[in-house]
Design an enzyme around this catalytic site. Structure first.
Site, mmCIF file in Angstrom:
data_model
loop_
_atom_site.group_PDB
_atom_site.id
_atom_site.type_symbol
_atom_site.label_atom_id
_atom_site.label_comp_id
_atom_site.label_asym_id
_atom_site.label_seq_id
_atom_site.Cartn_x
_atom_site.Cartn_y
_atom_site.Cartn_z
ATOM 1 C CB SER A 1 -6.556 -1.779 7.240
ATOM 2 O OG SER A 1 -6.257 -0.655 7.933
ATOM 3 C CG ASP B 1 -2.428 1.150 1.324
ATOM 4 O OD1 ASP B 1 -2.757 -0.035 0.936
ATOM 5 O OD2 ASP B 1 -1.883 1.447 2.291
ATOM 6 C CD GLU C 1 -6.228 2.000 4.260
ATOM 7 O OE1 GLU C 1 -6.910 1.033 4.579
ATOM 8 O OE2 GLU C 1 -6.153 2.466 5.264
ATOM 9 C CG HIS D 1 -1.994 1.584 7.229
ATOM 10 N ND1 HIS D 1 -0.723 1.588 7.266
ATOM 11 C CD2 HIS D 1 -2.391 0.316 7.964
ATOM 12 C CE1 HIS D 1 -0.289 0.617 8.009
ATOM 13 N NE2 HIS D 1 -1.074 -0.029 8.510
ATOM 14 C CG ASN E 1 -3.799 -9.145 7.665
ATOM 15 O OD1 ASN E 1 -4.838 -9.079 8.182
ATOM 16 N ND2 ASN E 1 -2.834 -8.564 8.185
ATOM 17 C CG HIS F 1 -6.467 -4.957 3.993
ATOM 18 N ND1 HIS F 1 -6.201 -5.789 5.098
ATOM 19 C CD2 HIS F 1 -5.744 -3.919 4.756
ATOM 20 C CE1 HIS F 1 -5.348 -5.657 6.019
ATOM 21 N NE2 HIS F 1 -5.198 -4.035 6.140
ATOM 22 C CE LYS G 1 -1.789 -6.205 5.794
ATOM 23 N NZ LYS G 1 -1.473 -4.656 5.668
HETATM 24 C C1 LIG Z 1 -0.567 -3.725 6.336
HETATM 25 C C2 LIG Z 1 -0.603 -2.342 5.458
HETATM 26 C C3 LIG Z 1 0.409 -1.542 5.427
HETATM 27 C C4 LIG Z 1 1.562 -2.214 5.585
HETATM 28 O O1 LIG Z 1 1.983 -3.268 4.744
HETATM 29 P P1 LIG Z 1 3.238 -3.971 5.214
HETATM 30 O O2 LIG Z 1 3.891 -4.676 3.828
HETATM 31 O O3 LIG Z 1 2.683 -4.970 6.058
HETATM 32 O O4 LIG Z 1 4.327 -2.990 5.749
HETATM 33 C C5 LIG Z 1 0.164 -0.526 4.558
HETATM 34 N N1 LIG Z 1 -1.304 -0.132 4.367
HETATM 35 C C6 LIG Z 1 -2.040 -0.691 4.671
HETATM 36 C C7 LIG Z 1 -3.619 -0.052 4.667
HETATM 37 C C8 LIG Z 1 -2.113 -2.015 5.556
HETATM 38 O O5 LIG Z 1 -3.282 -2.604 5.998
#
Ligand SMILES: *Cc1c(COP(=O)(O)O)cnc(C)c1O
Length: 409
Positions: free
Chosen positions: A202, A227, A198, A151, A65, A230, A257
């Site tokens: 993801s 969210d 999101e 997620h 990522n 990504h 990421k």
């Molecule tokens: C990776 C991810 C998270 C979590 O983030 P971290 O900082 O790795 O805990 C939350 N939401 C989505 C959509 C993700 O892909």
């Protein structure tokens, strides 16, 4: 007889029943094994932005990522060390006690500026943000409308909040609207509503339509929570996510990421920040991010807005790769980003191809239920800007060979 003697007497007379307390573990692991869903940790040695050593074998990395290849960037390393030396290894306490350093506040100011939002709030991880923000803003008297492909952390947050959760079909705004209309009826009419999505998904690498979602949220007086895990670093103005151009009520993202480090953020109104500082367990009851991590975030926020070229190259290569895969007859589902799934007919095939690619020196993990819906097992390619056309050709050639040998899907 003293207490000790009577204890020995009582226990030696009866043979204890065989222990049952670990049975749930055998049962669950057996279930996962028999459905090809058991997972194992792989031991990874990072080499550079392109290669990792996995179980002792050097592989071209299609699983990272680290979309902008920042995790090993010299400026991130420099700031990490500088902050560590200046402020120490740990934040020493939670934000509300003694762990709110100048560097926490300065990063939040910088972030709010880049995200064009009123203010920002740091979280330790994206996971922690999602499982603590939703319970802070939702309760029994709340309705949460959640995209079906959200997620796990968002689902977990919704479930911890005790709100009533309605999951709408993925990116299906007619379905969402139907659910919202129904929620205007008695007994739900006076309940708070939150729409959760999101911005870049993801597992499928597609995008949600924030314009439409915002209109729906306005029409039904709902809070919109997005969210950007990504999208942060990769999409939108300044590369700071799609919500920079479509401002929403709450936007979270991670620095683990594309930002190449660790940590997470929320952008929101000043009033919401003040509310969360008072009501969000994930802020109140945890030690704040350590200075070294803040150093890497600070450097990433300096670099990311300037990486236009890397961002456009990344998406161009993603487009080319999707086209090549489709020409070979693979389905890349609805992907429209640097996250590209190759849908496989079942768990076993996904695993087989992943192992086959590994033997060719390519690291492309298989993703299986419960991370994705059943019958949607896949290889998940995530591209980084370190991967050039020549590297993508190696992957395409390998998949073409696999198709020839296996006789297709
Ligand atoms: C990776 C991810 C998270 C979590 O983030 P971290 O900082 O790795 O805990 C939350 N939401 C989505 C959509 C993700 O892909």
């Amino acid at each position: 007889m003293n207490i000790k003697e009577s204890f020995v007497e009582a226990t030696s007379e009866t043979t204890p029943p065989p222990t049952q307390k670990w049975k749930f573990i055998d049962k669950e692991l057996e279930k996962r094994k028999s459905s090809n869903q058991e997972r194992f940790l792989k031991r990874i040695e990072p080499i550079d932005s392109l290669y990792v050593r996995v179980n002792g074998k050097t592989l071209l990395n299609f699983a990272s990522n680290d979309y902008l290849a920042l995790s090993k960037h010299p400026l991130l390393q420099e700031y990490t060390i500088r902050f560590l030396k200046k402020f120490g290894c740990g934040a020493t306490a939670s934000r509300l006690v003694a762990g709110n350093f100048t560097c926490h506040e300065e990063i939040e100011e910088k972030l709010a500026c880049l995200k064009h939002s009123e203010t920002a709030l740091l979280f330790n991880t994206g996971y922690q943000a999602n499982i603590s923000i939703l319970p802070a803003i939702a309760g029994k008297e709340t309705l949460i409308f959640s995209d079906r492909y959200n997620h796990y952390s968002l689902l977990q947050g919704a479930s911890l909040s005790n709100a009533r959760v309605f999951r709408y079909q993925h990116n299906d705004f007619d379905h969402l609207k139907k659910l919202l209309i129904r929620s205007s009826d008695y007994p739900f009419h006076s309940m708070r509503k939150i729409i959760v999505t999101e911005s870049i998904f993801s597992m499928d690498g597609d995008q949600s339509d924030l314009y439409q979602l915002k209109n729906l949220a306005d029409e039904f007086d709902a809070i919109l929570f997005v969210d950007e895990a990504h999208a942060t670093g990769v999409f939108g103005s300044n590369g700071m996510g799609l919500t920079v151009d479509y401002p929403v009520d709450l936007s979270m993202g991670t620095f683990g990421k594309a930002a190449g480090g660790f940590g997470a953020y929320l952008t929101c109104s000043r009033k919401m920040k003040q509310y969360l500082i008072n009501c969000c367990g994930g802020i109140i009851y945890t030690t704040s991010l350590p200075p070294s991590v803040l150093g890497s975030i600070c450097a990433a926020l300096e670099i990311i807005p300037k990486m236009h070229l890397e961002r456009s190259l990344l998406q161009k290569r993603a487009r080319d790769l999707r086209e090549s895969l489709q020409e070979l007859g693979f389905s890349t589902a609805v992907s429209s980003s640097h996250i590209i799934p190759i849908i496989m007919p079942d768990e076993k095939r996904a695993l087989d191809v992943s192992i086959w690619l590994e033997n060719k020196g390519l690291f492309v993990p298989a993703i299986r239920p419960p991370s994705v819906p059943s019958h949607q097992s896949r290889l998940r390619i995530s591209l980084t800007c370190a991967l050039e056309d020549s590297h993508l050709s190696v992957l395409i050639d390998a998949l073409r060979d696999w198709k020839k040998i296996s006789g297709g899907l």
